[in-house]
Design a protein around this motif. Sequence first.
Motif, short mmCIF file in Angstrom:
data_model
loop_
_atom_site.label_atom_id
_atom_site.label_comp_id
_atom_site.label_asym_id
_atom_site.label_seq_id
_atom_site.Cartn_x
_atom_site.Cartn_y
_atom_site.Cartn_z
N LEU A 1 -13.51 -0.50 -11.49
CA LEU A 1 -12.94 -0.94 -10.21
C LEU A 1 -12.84 -2.47 -10.18
O LEU A 1 -13.71 -3.15 -10.73
CB LEU A 1 -13.87 -0.55 -9.07
N VAL A 2 -11.81 -2.95 -9.50
CA VAL A 2 -11.79 -4.35 -9.09
C VAL A 2 -11.88 -4.35 -7.57
O VAL A 2 -11.16 -3.61 -6.90
CB VAL A 2 -10.48 -5.06 -9.52
N LEU A 3 -12.80 -5.15 -7.01
CA LEU A 3 -12.83 -5.38 -5.56
C LEU A 3 -12.36 -6.82 -5.36
O LEU A 3 -12.77 -7.71 -6.11
CB LEU A 3 -14.24 -5.24 -4.99
N SER A 4 -11.52 -7.03 -4.36
CA SER A 4 -11.09 -8.42 -4.13
C SER A 4 -10.83 -8.69 -2.65
O SER A 4 -10.13 -7.92 -1.99
CB SER A 4 -9.83 -8.72 -4.95
N GLY A 5 -11.41 -9.79 -2.16
CA GLY A 5 -11.23 -10.18 -0.76
C GLY A 5 -10.63 -11.57 -0.69
O GLY A 5 -10.76 -12.37 -1.61
N TYR B 1 -11.81 -16.74 -1.27
CA TYR B 1 -11.28 -15.64 -2.08
C TYR B 1 -12.31 -15.26 -3.15
O TYR B 1 -13.16 -16.06 -3.54
CB TYR B 1 -9.94 -16.04 -2.74
N GLY B 2 -12.21 -14.02 -3.59
CA GLY B 2 -13.12 -13.59 -4.64
C GLY B 2 -12.73 -12.24 -5.19
O GLY B 2 -12.01 -11.48 -4.55
N ALA B 3 -13.21 -11.97 -6.41
CA ALA B 3 -12.97 -10.66 -7.03
C ALA B 3 -14.16 -10.32 -7.91
O ALA B 3 -14.82 -11.21 -8.45
CB ALA B 3 -11.70 -10.71 -7.88
N CYS B 4 -14.45 -9.04 -8.03
CA CYS B 4 -15.45 -8.62 -9.00
C CYS B 4 -14.96 -7.37 -9.72
O CYS B 4 -14.12 -6.63 -9.21
CB CYS B 4 -16.81 -8.39 -8.34
N PRO C 1 -4.19 -12.78 -7.42
CA PRO C 1 -3.99 -12.32 -8.80
C PRO C 1 -4.69 -13.23 -9.82
O PRO C 1 -5.29 -12.74 -10.77
CB PRO C 1 -2.46 -12.38 -8.98
N GLU C 2 -4.63 -14.55 -9.58
CA GLU C 2 -5.32 -15.49 -10.49
C GLU C 2 -6.81 -15.21 -10.56
O GLU C 2 -7.42 -15.20 -11.61
CB GLU C 2 -5.15 -16.93 -9.96
N CYS C 3 -7.39 -14.98 -9.38
CA CYS C 3 -8.83 -14.75 -9.28
C CYS C 3 -9.20 -13.42 -9.98
O CYS C 3 -10.21 -13.34 -10.69
CB CYS C 3 -9.20 -14.73 -7.80
N ILE C 4 -8.36 -12.41 -9.77
CA ILE C 4 -8.61 -11.11 -10.42
C ILE C 4 -8.52 -11.26 -11.94
O ILE C 4 -9.36 -10.75 -12.69
CB ILE C 4 -7.62 -10.03 -9.90
N GLY D 1 -22.63 -0.92 -13.65
CA GLY D 1 -22.36 -1.49 -12.33
C GLY D 1 -21.53 -2.76 -12.37
O GLY D 1 -20.54 -2.85 -13.09
N MET D 2 -21.97 -3.77 -11.63
CA MET D 2 -21.22 -5.04 -11.50
C MET D 2 -21.11 -5.74 -12.86
O MET D 2 -22.13 -6.04 -13.50
CB MET D 2 -21.98 -5.94 -10.53
N GLN D 3 -19.88 -6.03 -13.28
CA GLN D 3 -19.68 -6.61 -14.61
C GLN D 3 -19.30 -8.09 -14.58
O GLN D 3 -19.61 -8.82 -15.52
CB GLN D 3 -18.59 -5.82 -15.34
N SER D 4 -18.59 -8.51 -13.55
CA SER D 4 -18.21 -9.93 -13.49
C SER D 4 -17.80 -10.32 -12.08
O SER D 4 -17.44 -9.46 -11.27
CB SER D 4 -17.05 -10.23 -14.45
N ILE D 5 -17.86 -11.62 -11.83
CA ILE D 5 -17.51 -12.17 -10.51
C ILE D 5 -16.65 -13.42 -10.72
O ILE D 5 -16.97 -14.24 -11.59
CB ILE D 5 -18.79 -12.58 -9.75
N ALA D 6 -15.60 -13.56 -9.91
CA ALA D 6 -14.87 -14.83 -9.83
C ALA D 6 -14.65 -15.10 -8.35
O ALA D 6 -14.29 -14.18 -7.62
CB ALA D 6 -13.53 -14.74 -10.54
N TRP D 7 -14.92 -16.31 -7.90
CA TRP D 7 -14.75 -16.58 -6.47
C TRP D 7 -14.53 -18.04 -6.23
O TRP D 7 -14.77 -18.87 -7.11
CB TRP D 7 -15.92 -16.03 -5.65
N GLY D 8 -14.03 -18.36 -5.02
CA GLY D 8 -13.77 -19.75 -4.71
C GLY D 8 -13.47 -19.96 -3.24
O GLY D 8 -13.34 -18.99 -2.47
N SER D 9 -13.37 -21.22 -2.86
CA SER D 9 -13.07 -21.58 -1.47
C SER D 9 -12.17 -22.80 -1.48
O SER D 9 -12.24 -23.63 -2.41
CB SER D 9 -14.35 -21.91 -0.70
N ASP D 10 -11.33 -22.93 -0.47
CA ASP D 10 -10.46 -24.09 -0.33
C ASP D 10 -10.46 -24.54 1.13
O ASP D 10 -9.53 -24.24 1.88
CB ASP D 10 -9.05 -23.74 -0.81
N GLY D 11 -11.53 -25.25 1.49
CA GLY D 11 -11.68 -25.72 2.86
C GLY D 11 -10.57 -26.68 3.30
O GLY D 11 -10.33 -26.84 4.50
N MET D 12 -9.90 -27.30 2.32
CA MET D 12 -8.82 -28.24 2.67
C MET D 12 -7.70 -27.54 3.44
O MET D 12 -6.97 -28.15 4.20
CB MET D 12 -8.18 -28.87 1.41
#
Length: 314
Positions: free
Chosen positions: A293-297, A304-307, A215-218, A174-185
């Motif tokens: 699979l890569v999912l990315s929003g 932003y995020g990817a798993c 792409p960086e996040c993926i 199943g889920m193998q890794s997660i990268a995510w972030g936010s930039d409220g600025m």
Amino acid sequence: MSIRIAGTGSALPEYVRSNDELATLVDTNDEWIRERTGIAARRIAGEGETVASLASAACERALMDAGRNAEDVDLIIVSSCSAEQLLPCMACQVQKNIGATKAVCYDLNAACSGFLFALNSAYAYINAGLCKNALVVGSEVLSKLVDWSDRGTCILFGDGAGAVYVEGCEEDKGMQSIAWGSDGMKGDVLSCNTREGFITMDGKAVYKFATRQVPECIEEALAKAKLTAADIDHYVLHQANIRILESIAKRLSVPMEKVPHNLEHYGNMSSATIPVLLDEMHKCGTMKKGQKLVLSGFGAGLTYGACVMTWEMD
Ligand code: UT7
């Protein structure tokens, strides 16, 4: 412990609004919209089609697909940025509609990254032993937040809902890794004030953000999973604009055959795009068990995020 997707479902409003119909509302045309966005049509919610009703229908279908009962669901997370009602939350309304009597229910708003963030939350809770399974939903009725006299935004958005049923599985599945972030600025580039009512957007700024940050996040999620871009079979990306998808594919050096899209039919349904696309792919038999699979929003916030995940269904 990890999580695997064990069922998918979606629900789309019946009414189809074509580019030609939009051209009767604002100064635009089918050719411009297709060329700049790839979108040909979008669904528009009618009477009785709400964030909660679409989410409930998507959840029922995901449970049916998984062969599980609503009474056994532990957790329901609804991601939405367009809920018609603030209280009770959408997830509690879904609970009531589907009869998931013992579930813990709450909503989450991270705009177009919302489904992915909700999936990450379900992963964290299941991994921590707080629950054994979850319904993770993205549901949006954006047509109520769109200024139908603004041609810069009204061409982009649509309504719909998608859901997945997830449950715990062994660490290496199943889920193998997660990268995510936010930039409220940079939050101002895509916003919606409920008092004024409408979505406002600096389209070019969002475009730039998506094509650089995603792409960086993926890449980060791939590195965490010890995989390369070429190891992935399907890139299930937020469906905002075909040119954004093409640019991301180019930066990752992956062919567009690995980047499925349905935005031509539905436009940008914010947090619903990824689960609706996943459901379509699953029902068409696109994914084979064991594929990667890569999912990315990505979207308002900015968020932003990817798993990276292995597909575990037959
Ligand atoms: O989940 C994230 C949500 N947001 C997004 O995905 C938005 C990302 N951004 C985009 O998709 C693009 O920026 C848009 C599709 C919104 C706009 O494309 P663009 O290539 O950035 O166009 P533009 O805003 O630079 O406009 C080019 C021209 C302008 O005319 P002039 O100034 O060159 O005479 C616009 O007024 O196109 C005009 N225009 C339109 N023409 C026909 C803008 N909207 C339209 C329209 N129909 N709907």
